[in-house]
Design an enzyme around this catalytic site. Structure first.
Site, PDB file in Angstrom:
ATOM      1  N   ASP A 169      53.516  85.368  60.593  1.00 54.04           N
ATOM      2  CA  ASP A 169      53.085  84.164  59.888  1.00 54.04           C
ATOM      3  C   ASP A 169      54.133  83.070  59.821  1.00 54.04           C
ATOM      4  O   ASP A 169      53.843  81.970  59.362  1.00 54.04           O
ATOM      5  CB  ASP A 169      52.697  84.537  58.445  1.00 54.04           C
ATOM      6  CG  ASP A 169      51.346  85.204  58.397  1.00 54.04           C
ATOM      7  OD1 ASP A 169      50.523  84.903  59.275  1.00 54.04           O
ATOM      8  OD2 ASP A 169      51.125  86.028  57.501  1.00 54.04           O
ATOM      9  N   HIS A 227      58.486  92.661  56.472  1.00 54.54           N
ATOM     10  CA  HIS A 227      57.254  93.357  56.833  1.00 54.54           C
ATOM     11  C   HIS A 227      57.387  94.811  56.410  1.00 54.54           C
ATOM     12  O   HIS A 227      58.465  95.380  56.510  1.00 54.54           O
ATOM     13  CB  HIS A 227      57.023  93.268  58.349  1.00 54.54           C
ATOM     14  CG  HIS A 227      55.618  93.578  58.732  1.00 54.54           C
ATOM     15  ND1 HIS A 227      55.174  94.859  58.927  1.00 54.54           N
ATOM     16  CD2 HIS A 227      54.550  92.763  58.914  1.00 54.54           C
ATOM     17  CE1 HIS A 227      53.893  94.820  59.227  1.00 54.54           C
ATOM     18  NE2 HIS A 227      53.484  93.571  59.224  1.00 54.54           N
TER      19      HIS A 227
END
Ligand code: ACO
Length: 399
Positions: A337, A280
């Site tokens: 996710d 991320h």
């Protein structure tokens, strides 16, 4: 922090910042993230508390208006959203013009863009009443459009919304109900889906939200801005990652390749493959949303009595990656996710619907940012600089 726009005016210097890693394009009071510590707060409230205690529409109100609603405000908001779920019959025929195998994300962004052709009465970003009605229309109609994109892809008739149902139950019925038999909402699915949608509601200046703000900064209408955000979300490095994770897990299962061998290939960057659902831009520790999603995955699959080999592969991948120096040195952890696809699959959604579910979740955040930007007197049209590296001036050739 330095105000680069003033510095640029004073000195003529610009900063080269690929991917805006070090540039704040705005001030915002909506969402706080501490990527080092894995902290996420909506309007000051910890995501763990929000996810445990709230409903999707209550969080939408919190993000958009800044405070938790009173019970009366929430009831009126809920009622208003329910009253706007119907799509114009002509807009329903718009779906007929698209190919049956169209990706539901493309259908969603096209239909949201088309909403502006039906609601010419609410396109003025400077009129608070028009902004308000566009907000309600989008919240009410996006799930219906999303469900119709699903129905179209499986060749089933569209159902009319049942406004006696809650936001999430109505959405589940529109997706899985048929004309032939009444649909009984499973409360386990409904609770889990509401939680996932809440976890996706905002994440400050991610690529899709920044897109919504950039498009909105031109004074484009809210439907046009949100449609652009949906397109930005569709990419596999952003919201499309939830679909890519499941594709990756399925490939590992079908190829018979060991999880260790797959991770080795990722580390060697063979064919540029990545461990989808890992890493991320902001979180350099465990994504707090991923922790909550992982709990939900265990609970939903146990409740439904499903044992999915893909969840076993995901768990094994996570364990190997968390123990591996490549991932440790780069501080790569599962993001939101990584486990969502396994849950959506257990709920019965086809893989191509996963990013659409993300879009429904993210809608309140996009709206909140669009409105925040729109009411900030310091907003300017977004217009990045570039460093020109092309040819110097040259003479047009004599021919
Ligand atoms: N698998 C393997 N290696 C990775 C991964 C990954 N998922 N993510 C980053 N890396 C590596 C990079 O190759 C790079 O290695 P290097 O130093 O040897 O060159 C290093 O980690 C740093 O990565 P960057 O690409 O610089 O990180 P950036 O912040 O630009 O990218 C991103 C963040 C796009 C999320 C990236 O981690 C990624 O592609 N992840 C997979 C896709 C994904 O899951 N996206 C969803 C993000 S969350 C969301 O949008 C909801």
């Amino acid at each position: 922090s330095i105000d680069l726009s003033t510095l640029t005016k004073q000195t003529g210097y610009t900063a080269l910042d690929y991917g805006f890693v070090n540039t704040s394009a705005t001030k915002s009071a909506i969402t706080y993230i501490d990527g080092e510590k894995g902290v996420l707060r909506y309007r000051g409230y910890a995501i763990e508390d929000v996810a445990a205690n709230s409903s999707f529409l209550e969080v939408a109100w919190l993000l958009i208006y800044g405070e938790l609603p009173t019970p009366a405000e929430l009831a009126a908001f809920d009622e208003r959203v329910r009253r706007h779920t119907l799509l114009h019959e002509d807009l329903k025929r718009f779906f007929d013009s698209l190919p049956h195998n169209a990706h539901p994300m493309s259908v969603l962004s096209s239909a949201v863009s088309a909403l502006s052709t039906y609601y010419g009465d609410s396109l003025d970003p400077h009129d608070p009443e028009q902004v308000e009605i566009s907000t309600i229309r989008l919240l009410a109609k996006l799930p219906v459009i999303a469900a119709y994109a699903h129905k179209k892809s499986v060749g089933q008739a569209f159902l009319y919304p049942d406004n006696s149902l809650s936001f999430v139950d109505n959405f589940l019925r529109l997706n899985f109900g048929t004309m032939a038999e009444p649909y009984q909402v499973n409360p386990v699915l409904s609770t889990a889906l509401e939680r996932l949608l809440i976890l996706h509601e905002d994440h400050e200046q991610n690529a899709s939200t920044s897109t919504v703000r950039l498009v909105g900064s031109t004074e484009a209408n809210m439907f046009a801005s949100i449609s652009a955000g949906i397109n930005a979300l569709s990419g596999p490095l952003h919201g499309g990652a939830n679909e890519s994770v499941l594709t990756m897990l399925g490939r590992i299962r079908d190829s018979g390749e060991s999880v260790e061998r797959f991770v080795e290939r990722v580390k060697n960057k063979e064919d540029g493959i990545k461990l989808m659902g890992f890493g991320h831009r902001v979180y350099k520790s465990y994504d707090p949303r991923a922790k909550l999603v992982k709990e939900s995955a265990d609970a939903v699959l146990a409740d439904l009595g499903i044992s999915d080999p893909l969840l076993d592969i995901a768990r094994e991948l996570e364990q190997i990656a968390l123990d591996d120096d490549y991932f440790k040195e780069r501080r790569l952890y599962p993001n939101v996710d990584f486990y969502t696809g396994v849950i959506y699959k257990a709920m019965g959604f086809p893989t191509r619907m996963f990013t659409v579910l993300f879009a429904i979740g993210r809608l309140p955040g996009w709206i909140a940012h669009w409105r925040e930007m729109n009411s900030d007197p310091q907003t300017k049209i977004g217009r990045p600089q570039q460093l020109y590296i092309g040819s110097a001036a040259r003479d047009w050739p004599q021919r």
